[in-house]
Motif scaffolding. Structure first.
Motif, PDB file in Angstrom:
ATOM      1  N   GLU A  34       0.814  -1.223   0.000  1.00 13.92           N
ATOM      2  CA  GLU A  34       0.000   0.000   0.000  1.00 13.92           C
ATOM      3  C   GLU A  34       0.845   1.270   0.000  1.00 13.92           C
ATOM      4  O   GLU A  34       0.329   2.369  -0.258  1.00 13.92           O
ATOM      5  N   ASP A  35       2.163   1.170   0.292  1.00 13.30           N
ATOM      6  CA  ASP A  35       3.023   2.351   0.307  1.00 13.30           C
ATOM      7  C   ASP A  35       3.643   2.640  -1.058  1.00 13.30           C
ATOM      8  O   ASP A  35       4.317   3.655  -1.230  1.00 13.30           O
ATOM      9  N   ARG A  36       3.436   1.745  -2.030  1.00 17.19           N
ATOM     10  CA  ARG A  36       3.981   1.957  -3.377  1.00 17.19           C
ATOM     11  C   ARG A  36       3.000   2.767  -4.226  1.00 17.19           C
ATOM     12  O   ARG A  36       1.897   3.072  -3.794  1.00 17.19           O
ATOM     13  N   TYR A  37       3.422   3.081  -5.447  1.00 17.52           N
ATOM     14  CA  TYR A  37       2.477   3.667  -6.396  1.00 17.52           C
ATOM     15  C   TYR A  37       1.338   2.678  -6.611  1.00 17.52           C
ATOM     16  O   TYR A  37       1.530   1.457  -6.539  1.00 17.52           O
ATOM     17  N   ASN A  38       0.177   3.184  -6.924  1.00 21.68           N
ATOM     18  CA  ASN A  38      -0.984   2.310  -7.105  1.00 21.68           C
ATOM     19  C   ASN A  38      -0.961   1.586  -8.445  1.00 21.68           C
ATOM     20  O   ASN A  38      -1.409   0.447  -8.548  1.00 21.68           O
ATOM     21  N   THR A  39      -0.484   2.279  -9.486  1.00 22.36           N
ATOM     22  CA  THR A  39      -0.497   1.684 -10.826  1.00 22.36           C
ATOM     23  C   THR A  39       0.812   1.961 -11.542  1.00 22.36           C
ATOM     24  O   THR A  39       1.523   2.927 -11.248  1.00 22.36           O
ATOM     25  N   MET A  40       1.111   1.117 -12.527  1.00 21.00           N
ATOM     26  CA  MET A  40       2.294   1.317 -13.349  1.00 21.00           C
ATOM     27  C   MET A  40       2.126   2.551 -14.233  1.00 21.00           C
ATOM     28  O   MET A  40       3.121   3.190 -14.618  1.00 21.00           O
ATOM     29  N   ALA A  41       0.900   2.911 -14.536  1.00 20.95           N
ATOM     30  CA  ALA A  41       0.653   4.117 -15.340  1.00 20.95           C
ATOM     31  C   ALA A  41       1.148   5.360 -14.600  1.00 20.95           C
ATOM     32  O   ALA A  41       1.665   6.301 -15.226  1.00 20.95           O
ATOM     33  N   GLU A  42       1.017   5.379 -13.279  1.00 16.32           N
ATOM     34  CA  GLU A  42       1.546   6.498 -12.496  1.00 16.32           C
ATOM     35  C   GLU A  42       3.066   6.567 -12.629  1.00 16.32           C
ATOM     36  O   GLU A  42       3.650   7.643 -12.785  1.00 16.32           O
ATOM     37  N   VAL A  43       3.701   5.424 -12.547  1.00 16.79           N
ATOM     38  CA  VAL A  43       5.163   5.359 -12.687  1.00 16.79           C
ATOM     39  C   VAL A  43       5.571   5.856 -14.072  1.00 16.79           C
ATOM     40  O   VAL A  43       6.531   6.614 -14.218  1.00 16.79           O
ATOM     41  N   GLU A  44       4.816   5.445 -15.098  1.00 14.63           N
ATOM     42  CA  GLU A  44       5.137   5.854 -16.466  1.00 14.63           C
ATOM     43  C   GLU A  44       5.067   7.370 -16.608  1.00 14.63           C
ATOM     44  O   GLU A  44       5.926   7.980 -17.266  1.00 14.63           O
ATOM     45  N   ARG A  45       4.068   8.005 -16.012  1.00 13.87           N
ATOM     46  CA  ARG A  45       3.953   9.465 -16.092  1.00 13.87           C
ATOM     47  C   ARG A  45       5.168  10.139 -15.451  1.00 13.87           C
ATOM     48  O   ARG A  45       5.700  11.122 -15.970  1.00 13.87           O
ATOM     49  N   GLU A  46       5.615   9.594 -14.342  1.00 15.45           N
ATOM     50  CA  GLU A  46       6.798  10.147 -13.677  1.00 15.45           C
ATOM     51  C   GLU A  46       8.041  10.002 -14.561  1.00 15.45           C
ATOM     52  O   GLU A  46       8.860  10.921 -14.670  1.00 15.45           O
ATOM     53  N   LEU A  47       8.191   8.831 -15.187  1.00 24.35           N
ATOM     54  CA  LEU A  47       9.355   8.602 -16.056  1.00 24.35           C
ATOM     55  C   LEU A  47       9.360   9.558 -17.240  1.00 24.35           C
ATOM     56  O   LEU A  47      10.409  10.085 -17.630  1.00 24.35           O
ATOM     57  N   HIS A  48       8.186   9.783 -17.821  1.00 19.07           N
ATOM     58  CA  HIS A  48       8.100  10.687 -18.961  1.00 19.07           C
ATOM     59  C   HIS A  48       8.443  12.121 -18.555  1.00 19.07           C
ATOM     60  O   HIS A  48       8.986  12.889 -19.355  1.00 19.07           O
ATOM     61  N   ALA A  49       8.154  12.463 -17.325  1.00 17.73           N
ATOM     62  CA  ALA A  49       8.513  13.805 -16.846  1.00 17.73           C
ATOM     63  C   ALA A  49      10.033  13.977 -16.844  1.00 17.73           C
ATOM     64  O   ALA A  49      10.553  15.026 -17.238  1.00 17.73           O
ATOM     65  N   PHE A  50      10.745  12.923 -16.436  1.00 19.91           N
ATOM     66  CA  PHE A  50      12.218  12.983 -16.463  1.00 19.91           C
ATOM     67  C   PHE A  50      12.743  12.937 -17.899  1.00 19.91           C
ATOM     68  O   PHE A  50      13.723  13.592 -18.237  1.00 19.91           O
ATOM     69  N   ALA A  51      12.081  12.143 -18.739  1.00 14.30           N
ATOM     70  CA  ALA A  51      12.520  12.043 -20.131  1.00 14.30           C
ATOM     71  C   ALA A  51      12.364  13.370 -20.857  1.00 14.30           C
ATOM     72  O   ALA A  51      13.073  13.652 -21.820  1.00 14.30           O
ATOM     73  N   GLY A  52      11.437  14.203 -20.388  1.00  8.16           N
ATOM     74  CA  GLY A  52      11.215  15.496 -21.009  1.00  8.16           C
ATOM     75  C   GLY A  52      12.247  16.537 -20.646  1.00  8.16           C
ATOM     76  O   GLY A  52      12.290  17.618 -21.227  1.00  8.16           O
ATOM     77  N   MET A  53      13.116  16.216 -19.665  1.00  9.17           N
ATOM     78  CA  MET A  53      14.169  17.154 -19.291  1.00  9.17           C
ATOM     79  C   MET A  53      15.169  17.273 -20.419  1.00  9.17           C
ATOM     80  O   MET A  53      15.559  16.290 -21.045  1.00  9.17           O
ATOM     81  N   GLY A  54      15.609  18.450 -20.724  1.00  5.76           N
ATOM     82  CA  GLY A  54      16.493  18.701 -21.864  1.00  5.76           C
ATOM     83  C   GLY A  54      17.742  17.865 -21.854  1.00  5.76           C
ATOM     84  O   GLY A  54      18.231  17.434 -22.901  1.00  5.76           O
ATOM     85  N   ALA A  55      18.287  17.581 -20.656  1.00  5.39           N
ATOM     86  CA  ALA A  55      19.553  16.855 -20.580  1.00  5.39           C
ATOM     87  C   ALA A  55      19.437  15.432 -21.082  1.00  5.39           C
ATOM     88  O   ALA A  55      20.418  14.820 -21.473  1.00  5.39           O
ATOM     89  N   ASN A  56      18.205  14.905 -21.109  1.00 10.11           N
ATOM     90  CA  ASN A  56      18.049  13.487 -21.469  1.00 10.11           C
ATOM     91  C   ASN A  56      17.327  13.292 -22.796  1.00 10.11           C
ATOM     92  O   ASN A  56      17.037  12.181 -23.184  1.00 10.11           O
TER      93      ASN A  56
END
Length: 532
Positions: free
Chosen positions: A251-273
């Motif tokens: 129960e302390d983790r993210y609820n869905t993998m879709a939430e994790v994916e949104r977080e990853l895409h936020a990092f992928a959108g950073m100019g350095a990457n």
């Protein structure tokens, strides 16, 4: 454990399913063996076939058949091997290496951007699996279950323990998953979609910490140890993401993998990457079961330099000296070995689609049957499988012809490259000499070698100038054979090493190379298996 699969051992050359000729074993696991096979109905196209007697095999096939995602394997066929009491699942063959192999070849150092680029397609596949009804939980996320193709494309593989049932369901008698990556609830025989979130987080932590596994004691609080092991280029916010993914309590983790994916895409959108590319070394050598044979490639500096002669002679002299080896010609549009070695091909293996294979006096020979005009990736992987033999110390490949773009990868993965040059420098090309010098630097950087061989050596007035034109002093000078004697030997279906008058000077000429190979094979003795 009563549900663990009993491995079924099949031999290369066997035909199964009335259309698939086994080429070699790709690997083994608790859920079965995986083989490479030629598909006779599709001109020998390479397939991967998983064979297991596990009752889960048919379930795995059913799961895969209804899936369609670019980062998952594509199932082509499935059938029962009645004589073995086993199931076979036929999938497309993936030209690449596992993420574990890729990680090792980069000395367990991938940048944050590179790991992120690998993570996004894996996450996409998991989101897709979890969106099925009922959700499909992979439950065994680890580096060896992820394939990275030569072009960088990523695929999640091995659904041997995937579950497609009601959420948080108690398993039978097996506690599934891999230590270091398995979520705590798997040790209790339970799993759900958030089990994969933990496994995915553990995988990313492993890649971003130089190969460290999670310490259970450190999961209780965000300790200095957890953070300290991560690479310096990992953003603090990403470390927080990982921390939440690997919480012991579901129960302390993210609820869905879709939430994790949104977080990853936020990092992928950073100019350095934004433009990061995974450094893929383009190599696939090495025995999957741990054997370590020395890989030698023989390449001519120009057409007609005599690389084929050097390769065949080297293999024969190695075997005569007690070093078991395999020898093959590189796939090409103009195969030669079958004609050159025709008198020695008794007992050859006729089951193979592309190669004649036979053993003679300590050498496993592989002579190409038919010209290769397309799909070089399949042919190269088939050849690699042939050369992954457990009872050889050295493999020798004649890289005289074939597509030059594929030569480069083959040469780069070799332990020793022998460049053959004859006394006709008018045929040498400056750009090829430069490429060979660059190749030499790359090989030396990883502990491999490139050596030059002067072929057709004779006492002529320009000899010193010829030898000086080579970027390195030649490691061996192979004499120009008397034309009459050589022609007589060839027309009798023999080789120069079969005649005492020609063999003696060849043994003397090749001695520096043979001594070097002997020293290298002794150094690698801990990794080479000389038994069957």
């Amino acid at each position: 454990m009563q549900n663990e699969a009993r491995l079924i051992h099949l031999e290369s050359g066997m035909v199964i399913g009335e259309r698939y000729t086994l080429v070699g074993k790709l690997g083994s696991g608790g859920m079965g063996d995986v083989y490479a096979a030629e598909d006779s109905k599709l001109q020998g196209k390479l397939r991967a076939i998983k064979v297991t007697d596990s009752e889960r095999a048919s379930e795995e096939a059913r799961v895969l058949m209804r899936l369609n995602h670019p980062n998952l394997p594509h199932i082509m066929d499935s059938f029962t091997l009645t004589d073995y009491g086993a199931e076979a699942i036929v999938m497309d063959y993936i030209h690449g290496v596992t993420l574990g192999e890729l990680f090792s070849r980069h000395n367990r150092e991938l940048s944050f951007g590179e790991v992120l680029r690998l993570a996004l397609p894996i996450c996409s596949a998991l989101v897709y699996l979890h969106s099925q009804f009922p959700p499909i939980v992979h439950r065994d996320l680890k580096p060896s279950n992820i394939m990275v193709e030569h072009n960088g494309h990523v695929r999640l593989i091995d659904f041997g323990i995937a579950k497609s049932r009601t959420v948080l369901q108690t398993l039978t008698t097996m506690k599934l998953g891999t230590p270091g990556f398995a979520a705590p609830e798997q040790h209790l025989g339970r799993s759900e979609v958030r089990t994969d979130i933990y496994g995915f987080g553990a995988l990313l932590y492993y890649l971003l910490s130089g190969g460290s596994y999670l310490n259970p004691a450190e999961r209780m609080n965000q300790s200095v140890g957890f953070m300290r092991r991560l690479r310096a280029d990992v953003p603090t916010r990403f470390a927080d993401l990982l921390w939440r993914m690997v919480q012991p309590r579901i129960e302390d983790r993210y609820n869905t993998m879709a939430e994790v994916e949104r977080e990853l895409h936020a990092f992928a959108g950073m100019g350095a990457n934004r433009d990061v590319h995974v450094r893929y070394p383009g190599i696939q050598g090495g025995n999957p079961e741990g054997a370590r044979a020395m890989r030698i490639a023989v390449v001519p500096v120009s057409s007609g330099a005599g690389a084929t002669f050097v390769a065949i002679t080297l293999a024969k002299l190695l075997a005569a000296g007690g070093i078991p080896c395999a020898a093959a010609e590189f796939p090409s549009e103009r195969p030669e070995w079958a004609a050159l070695l025709r008198s020695n091909m008794r007992g050859r293996d006729q089951l193979e689609e592309r190669y004649y294979s036979w053993n003679e006096q300590g050498v496993w020979w592989h002579a190409q049957k038919h010209p290769v005009t397309e799909d070089y990736r399949d042919e190269l992987d088939k050849l690699r499988l042939k050369l992954r033999m457990k009872n050889i110390a050295v493999s020798v490949t004649d890289v005289s012809s074939g597509a030059f773009t594929h030569h480069k990868d083959w040469l780069l993965e070799s332990d020793l490259v022998l460049v053959v040059a004859d006394p006709y420098p008018s045929r040498w090309k400056a750009n090829q000499i430069l490429e060979l010098e660059q190749l030499s630097g790359k090989l030396e950087a990883r502990g491999a070698s490139l050596k030059w061989i002067a072929n057709k050596d004779a006492p002529f007035s320009g000899r010193s100038e010829w030898l000086g034109m080579m970027p390195k002093r030649p490691a061996a000078a192979v004499p120009l054979l008397p034309a009459t004697e050589w022609l007589d030997v060839i027309w009798r279906g023999k080789w120069a090493t079969d005649t005492k008058g020609l063999c003696k000077p060849l043994e003397k000429a090749f001695k520096p190379i043979l001594d070097f190979i002997g020293q290298e094979t002794q150094r690698n003795a801990a990794y080479v298996r000389f038994g069957g």
